[in-house]
Design an enzyme around this catalytic site. Structure first.
Site, mmCIF file in Angstrom:
data_model
loop_
_atom_site.group_PDB
_atom_site.id
_atom_site.type_symbol
_atom_site.label_atom_id
_atom_site.label_comp_id
_atom_site.label_asym_id
_atom_site.label_seq_id
_atom_site.Cartn_x
_atom_site.Cartn_y
_atom_site.Cartn_z
ATOM 1 N N HIS A 72 6.308 -6.961 25.862
ATOM 2 C CA HIS A 72 5.361 -8.058 25.633
ATOM 3 C C HIS A 72 5.247 -8.358 24.147
ATOM 4 C CE1 HIS A 72 2.879 -7.867 29.608
ATOM 5 N NE2 HIS A 72 4.172 -7.842 29.828
ATOM 6 N N TYR A 200 -7.478 -9.647 27.893
ATOM 7 C CA TYR A 200 -8.734 -8.932 27.614
ATOM 8 C C TYR A 200 -9.844 -9.985 27.674
ATOM 9 C CZ TYR A 200 -6.176 -4.807 25.863
ATOM 10 O OH TYR A 200 -5.386 -3.683 25.748
ATOM 11 N N PRO A 291 -10.471 3.576 26.092
ATOM 12 C CA PRO A 291 -9.170 3.009 26.460
ATOM 13 C C PRO A 291 -8.926 1.563 26.008
ATOM 14 C CG PRO A 291 -10.609 3.113 28.376
ATOM 15 C CD PRO A 291 -11.334 3.800 27.267
ATOM 16 N N LYS A 295 -4.609 3.332 23.467
ATOM 17 C CA LYS A 295 -4.069 4.219 22.439
ATOM 18 C C LYS A 295 -3.912 5.692 22.829
ATOM 19 C CE LYS A 295 -3.324 1.398 19.150
ATOM 20 N NZ LYS A 295 -2.109 0.815 19.650
ATOM 21 N N TYR A 382 -2.600 -2.732 17.239
ATOM 22 C CA TYR A 382 -2.248 -2.740 18.660
ATOM 23 C C TYR A 382 -0.793 -2.305 18.892
ATOM 24 C CZ TYR A 382 -2.775 -4.003 23.543
ATOM 25 O OH TYR A 382 -2.857 -3.945 24.917
#
Ligand code: FAD
Ligand code: DHB
Length: 390
Positions: A72, A200, A291, A295, A382
């Protein structure tokens, strides 16, 4: 029994460490409480930082991930019923791979066993002794017999509830903790993911996350109360709540059979130092992150790199300085990841703080998605901060 490194726990940390050590010619034995089948089917994380995926490829366990993993280049933040894409690759030149943790575990177990590696599943009563001497021992029961593994070092890869951390005298360890007043209800459903990228979503009713495991399997999460029981969440209520929190014009959430559901607390925890004598804590045994930043697994892999390199320096060059620096090197990354995961959690979850904090969170989302500098800060965390292997 005797080996060079005794590893407690066959999660991602223990298995990855055993594979790296094997490739450097260092002997090890892995002791695992659960059955192989249990380890291979435990549904947990799913996002691999680019560095984690590269590591798996470099050590020869990336073949199935290359075929089945989904690369992604961006993620979506959804709020005010609108999508705001964070262009991970455009901002950082790097990407993530969506590939289930249990698939990583399956690949690592297969690689270890094919190379003649020793993993003892279903051991009981593990006790770590004499780690403050040059000759540590691990006592355990296996197949009805009491056994003892003598080794040079012990790697405590036994997760948050394991025995290794608690075998360190409390005076030798500082711990830092924070528990968020939220939990996640995680769902695996047989339904094609409605969007190609992770979403998200921050909504008045609470946070929701859409992820996936394959073109046929969706992985979905909902913010819930830490006191909620699974019985309070029948499938109909889950789909109804997901639909409301993901609401956006022109976007629909298809329903499908729920294959698995579970509730996860949202906790931060750090043990400092991550070492006591010849015992090294690795992964969740040393630290837990909420979460939201995806990570936990990646941080475990980062610890493993540092420890494998330090053990190699010890055996190959007689150098002890990298082992001495293990904890300090790991903790620098741990605290940065703790910072990022806590920030993502606070920004995206509904809290009981009241309208003032709701507005602040909204301003944070607005700023992060509107400023290239702020988007880049999110993106570089990220996809994974650079490694500092000491
Ligand atoms: P673990 O995976 O916990 O492995 C530890 C191993 O040690 C286990 O196999 C255990 O059976 C074994 N063990 C424990 N005690 C003993 C003992 N006494 N003797 C021998 N063996 C022992 N992270 C994300 O990024 N996203 C997520 O969605 C996500 N969801 C999660 C859901 C749950 C329920 C949990 C618990 C964690 C989740 N995480 C998530 C975090 C991520 O999965 C962990 O960070 C990752 O598993 C850490 O790997 P590890 O090898 O350090 O520990
Ligand atoms: C997944 C889990 C996470 O914690 C996250 O932030 C993103 C995705 C997942 O399981 O796919």
């Amino acid at each position: 029994m005797r080996t060079q490194v005794g590893i407690v726990g066959a999660g991602p940390a223990g298995l990855l460490l055993s594979h790296l050590l094997h490739r450097r010619g260092i002997e090890c034995v892995v002791l695992e409480l659960r059955s192989r089948q249990y380890c291979e089917t435990r549904i947990r994380a799913g996002v691999l930082e680019q560095g984690t995926a590269e590591l798996l490829r470099a050590i020869g366990v990336g073949e199935r991930m290359a075929r089945e993993g989904l690369v992604h280049h961006g993620i979506v933040l959804r709020f005010d019923r609108r999508d705001h894409r964070i262009d991970l690759s455009g901002l950082t030149g790097r990407a993530i791979t969506v590939y289930g943790q249990h698939e990583v575990v399956k690949d690592l177990i297969a690689a270890r066993l094919a190379a003649g590696g020793e993993i003892l599943f279903e051991v009981a009563g593990v006790e770590v002794a004499d780690v403050d001497t040059p000759a540590p021992r691990i006592r355990f029961r296996h197949a009805g017999a009491h056994r003892e593994l003598r080794c040079d070092f012990v790697a405590g890869c036994d997760g948050f509830h394991g025995v290794c951390r608690s075998s360190i005298p409390p005076r030798a360890l500082s711990t830092y903790e924070h528990t968020f007043p939220h939990a996640w209800l995680g769902v695996l459903a047989r339904v094609p993911p409605p969007s190609e990228e992770l979403i998200y979503a921050s909504h008045e009713r609470g946070f929701a996350l859409q992820s996936m495991r394959s073109p046929e399997l969706s992985r979905l999460y909902l913010q819930c109360a830490p006191t909620d029981e699974l019985e309070a969440w029948p499938d109909d209520r889950i789909w109804d709540e997901l639909r409301r929190r993901f609401e956006r014009e022109g976007w629909t959430l298809p329903e499908g059979p729920v294959l698995h559901k579970g509730i996860t607390a949202m906790r931060c925890f750090v043990a400092d130092p991550m070492q006591y004598g010849r015992l090294f804590l690795v992964g969740d045994a040393a630290h837990i992150v909420p979460p939201t930043g995806a990570k936990g697994l990646n941080l475990a892999a980062a610890d493993v790199r540092v420890l494998a390199r330090a053990l190699d320096a010890h055996y190959a060059e007689g150098r002890g300085d990298l082992l001495e620096r293990y904890s300090a090197v790991c903790l620098r990354r741990v605290w940065k990841v703790q910072r990022f995961s806590s920030w993502m959690t606070s920004m995206l979850h509904r809290s009981a703080g009241g309208p003032f904090f709701d507005r602040l969170r909204h301003a944070e989302l607005d700023y992060v998605t509107g400023s290239r500098a702020a988007s880049t800060a999110l993106a570089e965390n990220y996809v994974g901060l650079p490694f500092e292997d000491g």
